[in-house]
Design an enzyme around this catalytic site. Structure first.
Site, PDB file in Angstrom:
ATOM      1  N   ASP A   7     112.649  -1.911  57.196  1.00 52.15           N
ATOM      2  CA  ASP A   7     112.080  -1.777  56.054  1.00 52.15           C
ATOM      3  C   ASP A   7     111.364  -3.229  55.542  1.00 52.15           C
ATOM      4  O   ASP A   7     111.902  -4.041  56.260  1.00 52.15           O
ATOM      5  CB  ASP A   7     113.030  -1.193  54.790  1.00 52.15           C
ATOM      6  CG  ASP A   7     112.168  -1.224  53.561  1.00 52.15           C
ATOM      7  OD1 ASP A   7     111.090  -0.775  53.200  1.00 52.15           O
ATOM      8  OD2 ASP A   7     113.099  -1.889  52.408  1.00 52.15           O
ATOM      9  N   ASP A   9     110.191  -4.727  52.042  1.00 51.00           N
ATOM     10  CA  ASP A   9     110.540  -5.213  50.632  1.00 51.00           C
ATOM     11  C   ASP A   9     112.049  -5.165  50.615  1.00 51.00           C
ATOM     12  O   ASP A   9     112.591  -4.069  50.563  1.00 51.00           O
ATOM     13  CB  ASP A   9     109.662  -4.646  49.490  1.00 51.00           C
ATOM     14  CG  ASP A   9     108.472  -4.760  49.356  1.00 51.00           C
ATOM     15  OD1 ASP A   9     107.948  -5.618  50.006  1.00 51.00           O
ATOM     16  OD2 ASP A   9     107.710  -3.872  48.955  1.00 51.00           O
ATOM     17  N   TYR A  19     107.142  -4.700  41.846  1.00 46.33           N
ATOM     18  CA  TYR A  19     106.256  -4.694  43.026  1.00 46.33           C
ATOM     19  C   TYR A  19     105.514  -5.792  43.559  1.00 46.33           C
ATOM     20  O   TYR A  19     105.549  -6.627  42.785  1.00 46.33           O
ATOM     21  CB  TYR A  19     105.221  -3.437  43.016  1.00 46.33           C
ATOM     22  CG  TYR A  19     105.754  -2.213  42.648  1.00 46.33           C
ATOM     23  CD1 TYR A  19     106.074  -1.203  43.426  1.00 46.33           C
ATOM     24  CD2 TYR A  19     106.063  -1.881  41.415  1.00 46.33           C
ATOM     25  CE1 TYR A  19     106.398   0.091  43.172  1.00 46.33           C
ATOM     26  CE2 TYR A  19     106.218  -0.445  40.896  1.00 46.33           C
ATOM     27  CZ  TYR A  19     106.502   0.454  41.876  1.00 46.33           C
ATOM     28  OH  TYR A  19     107.335   1.578  41.578  1.00 46.33           O
ATOM     29  N   ASN A  51     107.576   1.989  52.139  1.00 46.42           N
ATOM     30  CA  ASN A  51     106.938   2.759  51.112  1.00 46.42           C
ATOM     31  C   ASN A  51     106.054   1.634  50.166  1.00 46.42           C
ATOM     32  O   ASN A  51     106.608   0.648  50.028  1.00 46.42           O
ATOM     33  CB  ASN A  51     108.041   3.279  49.981  1.00 46.42           C
ATOM     34  CG  ASN A  51     108.713   4.669  50.636  1.00 46.42           C
ATOM     35  OD1 ASN A  51     108.104   5.227  51.586  1.00 46.42           O
ATOM     36  ND2 ASN A  51     109.604   4.998  50.041  1.00 46.42           N
ATOM     37  N   ASP A 126     117.333  -1.540  52.753  1.00 44.91           N
ATOM     38  CA  ASP A 126     118.150  -2.075  51.518  1.00 44.91           C
ATOM     39  C   ASP A 126     118.575  -1.045  50.328  1.00 44.91           C
ATOM     40  O   ASP A 126     119.102  -1.188  49.605  1.00 44.91           O
ATOM     41  CB  ASP A 126     117.633  -3.259  51.028  1.00 44.91           C
ATOM     42  CG  ASP A 126     116.586  -2.883  50.244  1.00 44.91           C
ATOM     43  OD1 ASP A 126     115.451  -2.090  50.775  1.00 44.91           O
ATOM     44  OD2 ASP A 126     116.136  -3.326  49.261  1.00 44.91           O
TER      45      ASP A 126
END
Length: 177
Positions: A7, A9, A19, A51, A126
């Site tokens: 992933d 972020d 964000y 995402n 995470d």
């Protein structure tokens, strides 16, 4: 083939509930980019699956996202590594497709591109949605405590999932196995 999927972020870079909308807001987690380079140098193929609903929410555009990814790639290359591919799901959660985690679409796209299954392939995340996507794709979920990881660690979805302090610690473990 040695493959690891990450992933973005909260695993590779700092996360924000507001964000990551620009290159100025993008900050690597200490040791994460070096970890990617070490994995790559050891023969691991590294992909990201992230995402990015901020696009669907109108908070930033593709140019901002691609600038972040270009900078990420530049730094990893300067460290002697390589990220083979970056998958992202730009849609708003209200109109989610099979690509948006917790659905496994991004992971399955990577598997299709490489013509392989994901059984035993670590997917490092995470969040609960990362763990769910890994399971749905038959990959092996891995949790890091960075980003939302400490919160996720207390969720029922994290029971039985290997947990590491950060991506660098996970990479150390993977490379010493």
């Amino acid at each position: 083939m040695k493959l690891v999927i990450l992933d973005r972020d909260g695993v590779v870079n700092e996360d924000s509930d507001d964000y990551i909308k620009s290159l100025a807001e993008w900050q690597p987690i200490p040791g994460s980019l070096e970890a990617i380079a070490r994995l790559s140098q050891a023969g691991w193929r590294v992909f990201l699956a992230s995402n990015q609903s901020g696009i669907g929410r109108g908070m930033f555009n593709y140019d901002a996202l691609f600038a972040i990814h270009a900078r990420l790639q530049q730094i990893v290359i300067s460290l002697g590594g390589h990220i083979e591919g970056i998958e992202f799901a730009p849609e708003h959660p209200d109109v989610a497709t099979e690509m948006r985690k917790p659905a496994p679409g991004m992971l399955r796209d990577i598997a299709k591109r490489l013509q392989m299954g994901l059984e035993g392939v670590p997917f490092v995340g995470d969040s609960v949605s990362d763990l769910q996507a890994a399971r749905a794709a038959r990959a092996s979920p891995i949790l890091v405590r960075t980003g939302k990881g400490r919160r996720t660690e207390t969720d029922q979805e994290a029971v039985g999932v290997p947990v590491y302090d950060d991506l660098a610690t996970f990479a150390d473990r993977l490379l010493s196995a």
